[in-house]
Design a protein around this motif. Sequence first.
Motif, short mmCIF file in Angstrom:
data_model
loop_
_atom_site.label_atom_id
_atom_site.label_comp_id
_atom_site.label_asym_id
_atom_site.label_seq_id
_atom_site.Cartn_x
_atom_site.Cartn_y
_atom_site.Cartn_z
N UNK A 46 2.39 0.80 0.07
CA UNK A 46 1.69 1.03 -1.19
C UNK A 46 0.19 0.81 -1.01
N UNK A 47 -0.19 -0.25 -0.31
CA UNK A 47 -1.61 -0.53 -0.08
C UNK A 47 -2.26 0.63 0.65
N UNK A 48 -1.57 1.15 1.65
CA UNK A 48 -2.10 2.27 2.43
C UNK A 48 -2.31 3.51 1.55
N UNK A 49 -1.32 3.84 0.75
CA UNK A 49 -1.42 5.02 -0.14
C UNK A 49 -2.49 4.81 -1.22
N UNK A 50 -2.56 3.60 -1.75
CA UNK A 50 -3.55 3.32 -2.81
C UNK A 50 -4.98 3.36 -2.27
N UNK A 51 -5.18 2.91 -1.04
CA UNK A 51 -6.52 3.00 -0.44
C UNK A 51 -6.95 4.45 -0.32
N UNK A 52 -6.04 5.31 0.07
CA UNK A 52 -6.35 6.75 0.15
C UNK A 52 -6.71 7.30 -1.22
N UNK A 53 -5.95 6.89 -2.23
CA UNK A 53 -6.16 7.42 -3.59
C UNK A 53 -7.47 6.89 -4.17
N UNK A 54 -7.88 5.68 -3.79
CA UNK A 54 -9.10 5.07 -4.33
C UNK A 54 -10.37 5.63 -3.69
N UNK A 55 -10.21 6.26 -2.54
CA UNK A 55 -11.39 6.77 -1.80
C UNK A 55 -12.07 7.91 -2.52
N UNK B 280 1.56 4.51 -13.52
CA UNK B 280 1.43 5.07 -14.88
C UNK B 280 0.09 5.77 -15.07
N UNK B 281 -0.99 5.17 -14.58
CA UNK B 281 -2.30 5.79 -14.74
C UNK B 281 -2.38 7.11 -13.98
N UNK B 282 -1.77 7.17 -12.82
CA UNK B 282 -1.75 8.45 -12.08
C UNK B 282 -0.89 9.47 -12.81
N UNK B 283 0.24 9.05 -13.35
CA UNK B 283 1.10 9.97 -14.09
C UNK B 283 0.42 10.49 -15.35
N UNK B 284 -0.45 9.67 -15.94
CA UNK B 284 -1.21 10.10 -17.13
C UNK B 284 -2.40 10.95 -16.76
N UNK B 285 -2.66 11.07 -15.45
CA UNK B 285 -3.83 11.81 -14.96
C UNK B 285 -5.13 11.18 -15.47
N UNK B 286 -5.13 9.85 -15.56
CA UNK B 286 -6.32 9.13 -16.02
C UNK B 286 -7.35 9.07 -14.90
N UNK C 67 -9.78 3.08 -9.83
CA UNK C 67 -10.11 1.66 -9.94
C UNK C 67 -8.84 0.82 -9.78
N UNK C 68 -7.79 1.24 -10.46
CA UNK C 68 -6.54 0.49 -10.37
C UNK C 68 -5.96 0.56 -8.97
N UNK C 69 -6.03 1.70 -8.34
CA UNK C 69 -5.50 1.84 -6.98
C UNK C 69 -6.24 0.94 -6.00
N UNK C 70 -7.54 0.80 -6.18
CA UNK C 70 -8.32 -0.08 -5.31
C UNK C 70 -7.84 -1.53 -5.45
N UNK C 71 -7.67 -1.97 -6.68
CA UNK C 71 -7.19 -3.33 -6.93
C UNK C 71 -5.74 -3.47 -6.47
N UNK C 72 -4.95 -2.45 -6.69
CA UNK C 72 -3.55 -2.48 -6.27
C UNK C 72 -3.44 -2.68 -4.77
N UNK D 190 0.82 -4.49 -11.13
CA UNK D 190 -0.29 -3.60 -10.80
C UNK D 190 0.23 -2.30 -10.19
N UNK D 191 1.33 -2.38 -9.46
CA UNK D 191 1.93 -1.16 -8.90
C UNK D 191 2.46 -0.26 -10.01
#
Length: 110
Positions: free
Chosen positions: A101-110, A58-64, A69-74, A52-53
């Motif tokens: 990673x969890x901390x950064x992904x929570x920020x990105x998912x917000x 990859x999804x962020x690098x693709x600018x998807x 959604x993935x960051x929240x699950x991550x 999942x990481x």
Amino acid sequence: MHQMSQDMQRCIDACLRCYQACLGDAMTHCLETGGKHVEPKHFRLMLACAEICRTSAHFMLMNSEHHKHLCRECAEICDECARNCEQLGEMQACVDACRRCAEECRKMAA
């Protein structure tokens, strides 16, 4: 060329470090230690966390637009992996990488 935000770059970096830590520890430390470290639930969790990481990065690098959604699950999977690895012990690098990673992904998912 698309300019990536510093927040997204930090999250990508954290995801890739966590991917490396989880996969590396699973394939070396856990396999070599054996016992509880190779029980299916723990081993599958480490591999799921690594995947999942990697996928989130990859999804962020693709600018998807789906990266949130993935960051929240991550973040959820990384939290679970950190707790599990901490309980087993001798896996502090993995625990630290998962928490970051969890901390950064929570920020990105917000």
